[in-house]
Scaffold this active site. Structure first.
Site, PDB file in Angstrom:
ATOM      1  N   GLU A  94       0.643  -1.008   0.067  1.00  0.00           N
ATOM      2  CA  GLU A  94      -0.165  -0.193   0.206  1.00  0.00           C
ATOM      3  C   GLU A  94       0.690   1.090  -0.100  1.00  0.00           C
ATOM      4  OE1 GLU A  94      -4.011  -1.791   2.348  1.00  0.00           O
ATOM      5  OE2 GLU A  94      -2.541  -0.876   3.399  1.00  0.00           O
ATOM      6  N   CYS A 107       3.427   8.677   0.791  1.00  0.00           N
ATOM      7  CA  CYS A 107       4.091   7.792   1.787  1.00  0.00           C
ATOM      8  C   CYS A 107       4.343   6.434   1.059  1.00  0.00           C
ATOM      9  CB  CYS A 107       3.176   7.831   2.794  1.00  0.00           C
ATOM     10  SG  CYS A 107       3.604   6.571   4.124  1.00  0.00           S
ATOM     11  N   CYS A 114       6.724  -6.657   7.167  1.00  0.00           N
ATOM     12  CA  CYS A 114       7.771  -6.174   7.909  1.00  0.00           C
ATOM     13  C   CYS A 114       8.462  -7.021   8.913  1.00  0.00           C
ATOM     14  CB  CYS A 114       7.615  -4.925   8.806  1.00  0.00           C
ATOM     15  SG  CYS A 114       8.758  -3.877   9.409  1.00  0.00           S
ATOM     16  N   CYS A 118       6.940  -4.645  15.596  1.00  0.00           N
ATOM     17  CA  CYS A 118       6.914  -3.647  16.573  1.00  0.00           C
ATOM     18  C   CYS A 118       5.384  -3.895  17.033  1.00  0.00           C
ATOM     19  CB  CYS A 118       6.882  -2.139  16.138  1.00  0.00           C
ATOM     20  SG  CYS A 118       8.402  -1.702  15.600  1.00  0.00           S
ATOM     21  N   CYS A 121       1.910  -1.955  15.485  1.00  0.00           N
ATOM     22  CA  CYS A 121       2.093  -1.621  14.369  1.00  0.00           C
ATOM     23  C   CYS A 121       1.495  -2.675  13.434  1.00  0.00           C
ATOM     24  CB  CYS A 121       3.448  -1.402  13.521  1.00  0.00           C
ATOM     25  SG  CYS A 121       3.341  -1.210  11.787  1.00  0.00           S
ATOM     26  N   GLY A 163       7.060  -1.824   5.939  1.00  0.00           N
ATOM     27  CA  GLY A 163       8.426  -2.307   6.013  1.00  0.00           C
ATOM     28  C   GLY A 163       9.282  -1.264   6.687  1.00  0.00           C
ATOM     29  N   GLU A 164      10.523  -1.857   7.068  1.00  0.00           N
ATOM     30  CA  GLU A 164      11.591  -0.848   7.713  1.00  0.00           C
ATOM     31  C   GLU A 164      12.707  -0.675   6.391  1.00  0.00           C
ATOM     32  OE1 GLU A 164      12.701   0.675  10.084  1.00  0.00           O
ATOM     33  OE2 GLU A 164      14.514   0.723   9.057  1.00  0.00           O
ATOM     34  N   SER A 195      12.299   6.806   7.302  1.00  0.00           N
ATOM     35  CA  SER A 195      11.993   6.667   8.674  1.00  0.00           C
ATOM     36  C   SER A 195      12.324   5.195   9.396  1.00  0.00           C
ATOM     37  CB  SER A 195      10.577   7.073   8.795  1.00  0.00           C
ATOM     38  OG  SER A 195       9.843   6.775  10.135  1.00  0.00           O
ATOM     39  N   SER A 218      12.052   6.494  14.686  1.00  0.00           N
ATOM     40  CA  SER A 218      10.731   6.186  15.633  1.00  0.00           C
ATOM     41  C   SER A 218      11.338   6.055  16.965  1.00  0.00           C
ATOM     42  CB  SER A 218       9.918   5.186  14.919  1.00  0.00           C
ATOM     43  OG  SER A 218       9.790   5.696  13.682  1.00  0.00           O
ATOM     44  N   LEU A 219      11.377   6.948  17.805  1.00  0.00           N
ATOM     45  CA  LEU A 219      11.881   6.708  19.096  1.00  0.00           C
ATOM     46  C   LEU A 219      10.856   5.846  20.119  1.00  0.00           C
ATOM     47  CD1 LEU A 219      14.313   7.382  20.752  1.00  0.00           C
ATOM     48  CD2 LEU A 219      13.069   9.303  21.475  1.00  0.00           C
ATOM     49  N   ASN A 220       9.602   6.528  20.260  1.00  0.00           N
ATOM     50  CA  ASN A 220       8.591   5.799  20.937  1.00  0.00           C
ATOM     51  C   ASN A 220       8.510   5.462  22.309  1.00  0.00           C
ATOM     52  OD1 ASN A 220       7.349   6.013  18.365  1.00  0.00           O
ATOM     53  ND2 ASN A 220       7.661   3.922  17.760  1.00  0.00           N
ATOM     54  N   ASN A 294      -3.100   5.184  16.372  1.00  0.00           N
ATOM     55  CA  ASN A 294      -4.102   4.943  15.482  1.00  0.00           C
ATOM     56  C   ASN A 294      -4.525   3.430  15.664  1.00  0.00           C
ATOM     57  OD1 ASN A 294      -4.300   7.253  13.952  1.00  0.00           O
ATOM     58  ND2 ASN A 294      -2.223   6.700  12.847  1.00  0.00           N
ATOM     59  N   CYS A 338      -0.836   5.985  10.037  1.00  0.00           N
ATOM     60  CA  CYS A 338       0.324   5.498  10.386  1.00  0.00           C
ATOM     61  C   CYS A 338       0.085   4.094  11.114  1.00  0.00           C
ATOM     62  CB  CYS A 338       1.423   6.236  11.274  1.00  0.00           C
ATOM     63  SG  CYS A 338       1.687   7.757  10.922  1.00  0.00           S
TER      64      CYS A 338
END
Ligand code: SAH
Length: 344
Positions: A94, A107, A114, A118, A121, A163-164, A195, A218-220, A294, A338
């Site tokens: 996507e 995007c 992935c 995480c 996600c 994906g990363e 990212s 992406s610290l999170n 989200n 996201c």
């Protein structure tokens, strides 16, 4: 069968040169093909009019020129459009078109699924199927620009889809070379952001590239204990290693650095978290993007803090001297926000 033919779309100049060599034609034709595909976005070799007709015919018979195809869309009232794309090499991803105050952001996905797992996600639930090639990544730009008729609009590109990106370093780096080559798409590197969830070797390698994109991390979480829970990649590259790599990237590139922070109610948004977050962002002279979580009910077991708490966190951070903005969700209704991208 046309599928078994090699795909010219996605090849860099040198690869095009090697593809032409056995045809016994002058090497400068590679540059012409390069410009037709990436700069002019004309993918039908019959229309590559500055090439000799016999060469065009041979190219048609030997190669395909395929960026992938759009096989479905979902729209949100806020103008966000999610595209389902059938990849030229098989499988689907996507990609998302967003518009805000006249500014367009595309995007892109870099992998089918992935591997990083995480916990907040949706893409992670797919596991990793495979890496995208440079042509499949750039193909998303081609298809979205075409579908959105945004030829001349200033437009940002973010590698924040499925994906990363730094786990598919070669494909992503090649796609950025094609995007930024003045003879190719000709995009400014400043309008491209990669990212990462924190792949330390990739960050260090990216810092040394001759043409670098902007970096978002992406610290999170602000402690290893919480980050280990949310992002298994942290067990391999813990916060000190990640922040060292960020420092090195900043030193080498002098470009802006962005931290992203998904707000998960009761998990990473206590006052102590916010104070630690402020320190990290300030120490790195970075910018901060807060992303309210989200939800995907039935799939992800977290909650988003309410809007008042999100604003309070933002205001606290501003008071602590942090350049912060909130990425209010776009495309939630189309499951295009996201962390909501997956072929599930
Ligand atoms: N793998 C890369 C790029 C894809 S994710 C990375 O981790 O940076 C893009 C952003 O969406 C990341 O900052 C990620 O932390 C965030 N994200 C993932 N799931 C989310 C969710 N459910 N709600 C809000 N943001 C999410």
């Amino acid at each position: 069968m046309s599928d078994s033919k090699p795909n010219l779309y996605g090849m860099e100049r040198q690869e095009l040169g090697s593809a032409l060599e056995p045809l016994g034609v002058p090497g400068f034709h590679a540059g012409q093909i390069f410009r037709w595909m990436y700069r002019r976005r004309v993918l039908d070799p019959e229309r590559w009019t500055d090439l000799p007709k016999p060469l065009r015919e041979r190219l048609v018979s030997l190669y395909r020129v395929e960026p992938g195809t759009v096989s479905g869309t979902a729209s949100d009232d806020d103008g966000t459009i999610k595209y389902r794309i059938d990849l030229s090499g098989g499988g689907q991803v996507e990609a998302v078109f967003m518009i805000q105050d006249g500014r367009v952001t595309l995007c892109l996905s870099s992998q089918v699924g992935c591997a990083l797992g995480c916990s907040f996600c949706l893409t992670a639930k797919m596991g990793l199927m495979r890496n995208l090639t440079a042509g499949e990544i750039l193909g998303q730009v081609h298809l979205l620009v075409q579908a959105g008729e945004i030829e001349d609009a200033p437009c940002n590109i973010v590698y924040m889809g499925m994906g990363e990106p730094l786990h598919n370093y070669e494909g992503v780096a090649a796609s950025i070379r094609l995007l930024t080559d003045p003879e190719g798409v000709g995009w400014s590197r400043k309008r491209i952001t990669v990212s990462t969830a924190g792949m330390v070797p990739g960050i260090i390698r990216l810092a040394g590239e001759p043409v670098r994109p902007m970096l978002a991390v992406s610290l999170n979480a602000t402690t290893d204990a919480v980050r280990n829970q949310l992002m298994p990649v942290n067990r391999k590259y813990p916060l000190t290693a990640l922040l060292d790599a960020c420092r090195q990237f900043r030193l080498q590139s002098r470009d802006a650095l962005t931290f992203e922070y998904v707000l998960l109610a009761g998990v990473n948004n206590s006052d102590a978290d916010i104070r630690r977050l402020a320190k990290i962002v300030r120490d790195h002279r970075a910018k901060l993007n807060l992303i309210p979580f989200n939800p995907v009910p039935g799939w992800l077991a977290y909650e988003c803090p309410d809007d008042d708490r999100v604003r309070e966190i933002r205001d606290n951070l501003l008071e602590l001297g942090v350049p912060v903005s909130v990425r209010w969700s776009r495309g939630r209704n189309a499951r295009a926000a996201c962390g909501q991208l997956a072929m599930l």
